[in-house]
Design a protein around this motif. Sequence first.
Motif, PDB file in Angstrom:
ATOM      1  N   VAL A 143       0.860  -1.177   0.000  1.00  0.00           N
ATOM      2  CA  VAL A 143       0.000   0.000   0.000  1.00  0.00           C
ATOM      3  C   VAL A 143       0.904   1.237   0.000  1.00  0.00           C
ATOM      4  N   MET A 144       0.814   2.005  -1.071  1.00  0.00           N
ATOM      5  CA  MET A 144       1.748   3.112  -1.286  1.00  0.00           C
ATOM      6  C   MET A 144       1.024   4.454  -1.168  1.00  0.00           C
ATOM      7  N   GLY A 145       1.720   5.457  -0.639  1.00  0.00           N
ATOM      8  CA  GLY A 145       1.126   6.779  -0.443  1.00  0.00           C
ATOM      9  C   GLY A 145       1.373   7.724  -1.607  1.00  0.00           C
ATOM     10  N   ASN A 146       0.914   8.927  -1.421  1.00  0.00           N
ATOM     11  CA  ASN A 146       1.094   9.986  -2.410  1.00  0.00           C
ATOM     12  C   ASN A 146       2.573  10.399  -2.493  1.00  0.00           C
ATOM     13  N   GLU A 147       2.972  10.896  -3.665  1.00  0.00           N
ATOM     14  CA  GLU A 147       4.353  11.290  -3.911  1.00  0.00           C
ATOM     15  C   GLU A 147       4.863  12.305  -2.886  1.00  0.00           C
ATOM     16  N   ALA A 148       4.023  13.256  -2.510  1.00  0.00           N
ATOM     17  CA  ALA A 148       4.504  14.355  -1.659  1.00  0.00           C
ATOM     18  C   ALA A 148       4.269  14.072  -0.180  1.00  0.00           C
ATOM     19  N   TRP A 149       3.071  13.640   0.170  1.00  0.00           N
ATOM     20  CA  TRP A 149       2.750  13.533   1.594  1.00  0.00           C
ATOM     21  C   TRP A 149       2.691  12.103   2.105  1.00  0.00           C
ATOM     22  N   GLY A 150       2.960  11.123   1.269  1.00  0.00           N
ATOM     23  CA  GLY A 150       2.994   9.737   1.739  1.00  0.00           C
ATOM     24  C   GLY A 150       1.613   9.180   2.032  1.00  0.00           C
ATOM     25  N   LEU A 151       1.571   8.240   2.965  1.00  0.00           N
ATOM     26  CA  LEU A 151       0.305   7.579   3.296  1.00  0.00           C
ATOM     27  C   LEU A 151      -0.496   8.395   4.290  1.00  0.00           C
ATOM     28  N   GLU A 152      -1.805   8.408   4.139  1.00  0.00           N
ATOM     29  CA  GLU A 152      -2.686   8.984   5.151  1.00  0.00           C
ATOM     30  C   GLU A 152      -2.553   8.133   6.422  1.00  0.00           C
ATOM     31  N   PRO A 153      -2.516   8.785   7.591  1.00  0.00           N
ATOM     32  CA  PRO A 153      -2.398   8.013   8.855  1.00  0.00           C
ATOM     33  C   PRO A 153      -3.467   6.930   8.993  1.00  0.00           C
ATOM     34  N   ASP A 154      -4.697   7.243   8.607  1.00  0.00           N
ATOM     35  CA  ASP A 154      -5.775   6.248   8.704  1.00  0.00           C
ATOM     36  C   ASP A 154      -5.472   5.007   7.872  1.00  0.00           C
ATOM     37  N   THR A 155      -4.938   5.237   6.703  1.00  0.00           N
ATOM     38  CA  THR A 155      -4.620   4.128   5.813  1.00  0.00           C
ATOM     39  C   THR A 155      -3.508   3.274   6.412  1.00  0.00           C
ATOM     40  N   ARG A 156      -2.491   3.948   6.898  1.00  0.00           N
ATOM     41  CA  ARG A 156      -1.358   3.227   7.482  1.00  0.00           C
ATOM     42  C   ARG A 156      -1.815   2.367   8.653  1.00  0.00           C
ATOM     43  N   GLN A 157      -2.662   2.959   9.484  1.00  0.00           N
ATOM     44  CA  GLN A 157      -3.109   2.228  10.683  1.00  0.00           C
ATOM     45  C   GLN A 157      -4.024   1.056  10.344  1.00  0.00           C
ATOM     46  N   ALA A 158      -4.700   1.145   9.230  1.00  0.00           N
ATOM     47  CA  ALA A 158      -5.604   0.055   8.840  1.00  0.00           C
ATOM     48  C   ALA A 158      -4.842  -1.138   8.272  1.00  0.00           C
ATOM     49  N   CYS A 159      -3.556  -0.957   7.971  1.00  0.00           N
ATOM     50  CA  CYS A 159      -2.776  -2.059   7.379  1.00  0.00           C
ATOM     51  C   CYS A 159      -2.296  -3.035   8.440  1.00  0.00           C
ATOM     52  N   ASP A 160      -1.882  -4.224   7.998  1.00  0.00           N
ATOM     53  CA  ASP A 160      -1.425  -5.241   8.933  1.00  0.00           C
ATOM     54  C   ASP A 160      -0.021  -4.963   9.443  1.00  0.00           C
ATOM     55  N   ASP A 161       0.771  -4.269   8.641  1.00  0.00           N
ATOM     56  CA  ASP A 161       2.160  -4.022   9.024  1.00  0.00           C
ATOM     57  C   ASP A 161       2.636  -2.768   8.293  1.00  0.00           C
ATOM     58  N   VAL A 162       3.571  -2.063   8.890  1.00  0.00           N
ATOM     59  CA  VAL A 162       4.185  -0.898   8.247  1.00  0.00           C
ATOM     60  C   VAL A 162       5.654  -1.245   8.017  1.00  0.00           C
ATOM     61  N   VAL A 163       6.081  -1.146   6.795  1.00  0.00           N
ATOM     62  CA  VAL A 163       7.397  -1.647   6.399  1.00  0.00           C
ATOM     63  C   VAL A 163       8.109  -0.552   5.616  1.00  0.00           C
ATOM     64  N   ARG A 164       9.424  -0.433   5.825  1.00  0.00           N
ATOM     65  CA  ARG A 164      10.145   0.601   5.079  1.00  0.00           C
ATOM     66  C   ARG A 164      11.192   0.009   4.151  1.00  0.00           C
ATOM     67  N   VAL A 165      11.429   0.720   3.070  1.00  0.00           N
ATOM     68  CA  VAL A 165      12.580   0.423   2.221  1.00  0.00           C
ATOM     69  C   VAL A 165      13.787   1.033   2.927  1.00  0.00           C
ATOM     70  N   PRO A 166      14.833   0.266   3.210  1.00  0.00           N
ATOM     71  CA  PRO A 166      15.963   0.850   3.936  1.00  0.00           C
ATOM     72  C   PRO A 166      16.674   1.913   3.089  1.00  0.00           C
ATOM     73  N   ILE A 167      17.079   2.988   3.734  1.00  0.00           N
ATOM     74  CA  ILE A 167      17.881   4.011   3.065  1.00  0.00           C
ATOM     75  C   ILE A 167      19.276   3.923   3.663  1.00  0.00           C
ATOM     76  N   HIS A 168      20.242   3.476   2.854  1.00  0.00           N
ATOM     77  CA  HIS A 168      21.584   3.229   3.371  1.00  0.00           C
ATOM     78  C   HIS A 168      22.472   4.459   3.301  1.00  0.00           C
TER      79      HIS A 168
END
Lengths: 255, 255
Positions: free
Chosen positions: B204-229
């Motif tokens: 589940v991906m968010g908007n280019e500028a503001w990312g995911l809506e908090p409600d959407t994120r919270q409704a998901c089973d898990d929140v996962v990030r792409v690592p930035i090295h």
Amino acid sequence: MKQVRGLSRRSVRRRTGRVLVEGPQGVREAVRFVPERIRDLYVTREAAQRYADFVGPARDRGVFVHEASEEVLAAMCDADTPQGTAAVVDWTPTTLAAVLAREPRLLVLLTHVRDPGNLGTVIRGADAAGADAVLVSEGSVDVTGPKTVRSTAGSIFHLPVVTGLDVAATLTALDDAGVRRLAADGVGERTIDEVDLTTAHAWVMGNEAWGLEPDTRQACDDVVRVPIHGHAESLNLAMATTICLYTSARSQRVP
Amino acid sequence: MKQVRGLSRRSVRRRTGRVLVEGPQGVREAVRFVPERIRDLYVTREAAQRYADFVGPARDRGVFVHEASEEVLAAMCDADTPQGTAAVVDWTPTTLAAVLAREPRLLVLLTHVRDPGNLGTVIRGADAAGADAVLVSEGSVDVTGPKTVRSTAGSIFHLPVVTGLDVAATLTALDDAGVRRLAADGVGERTIDEVDLTTAHAWVMGNEAWGLEPDTRQACDDVVRVPIHGHAESLNLAMATTICLYTSARSQRVP
């Protein structure tokens, strides 16, 4: 203003050794990473408030900060919407020798990349993946062009970018430095998931339209492909490069 | 010609249920995958030779092939250089229910994506990664727009794209179908390399500028990030999505 506007031309950038950075993301990273190279920072009165996080620090570090109207800024810039800020920054080229002296673990060599957005996006992706540098061959689009700089989203100030490289000589230099050369090409027998990526290596990427020159491919240590699981013919250059680099980062960083 | 040109407007595409496909890559894939949906195929005399690989098969399958001059083609198209060919294709929307009925293993839900190039590139990346479908929320850029269609490089004909979805209802429907919802977000505690991606899931991906809506994120089973090295603040939407999908593909396909 005319002088700044002139930086949209490659000849002017070459002569002056300066590049124009447009928009808050790029200007912010210039202030954070290379404040000593900033010649002038332009910001609208309104934007100066919004970007206090870097306009203040820029002043503290002795950067010349100028107030400019939206109109003047728009006239200076290549972007339709420079978003209230831009900066003129000295471009200090680095060399392959300097990069290799630091014993890099992960590199990418772009050969004959032609699209400014692709080049900028690859630099951003290489930064995110933790690559040690981006190498760009001669015959590629100018890395200091406004669209490329914008597409890097500030990453151009985060890692070394070496330009104007002869491909064959670069492949030899990489070999001499103990860096494996992996040609990324759809003809590869093995996929990125099937090769050892734990040791130092460089991904060698071809042109957007015609891919890698056969001579280049043959000079590499291995030819590796990004697997295509669906019906797509290929990935675009920036996506393929970023997937290769992230796969490498995982291999090199997993304990 | 005017009717075709009108397809660059969303209202005309909606009313007619047709989209304009510009350039050989898109037209070729339409001929290969959905020849019955092609209303008209336009090609210059010169290009008809160059693209014999699909112009011939198109004729064999009963497609109306019209010879058009470069000027007429350019006037029809949104692209500066349609490269000698374009086609008008019926747009047949599919539904979330139809996608879920086929027991998908890998999906992506784009919420409020705004840039046509990003949307098209994600569809191309999802195709390459072997995803089962691309889901697009309401309030997103129109998937049938000329720039989006061009950016898919033909992938729009390779996998189902469901549009106009209500985000909350879609997350519920995915859950009911046994598809895990993984919010891709920089705030995630675990990275894409640290979660189980072997079972059926949707990124589940968010908007280019503001990312995911908090409600959407919270409704998901898990929140996962792409690592930035490195020092990059983030990856762009298309790259982040493609990296997530390729990481999933590896997990699901490795024997």
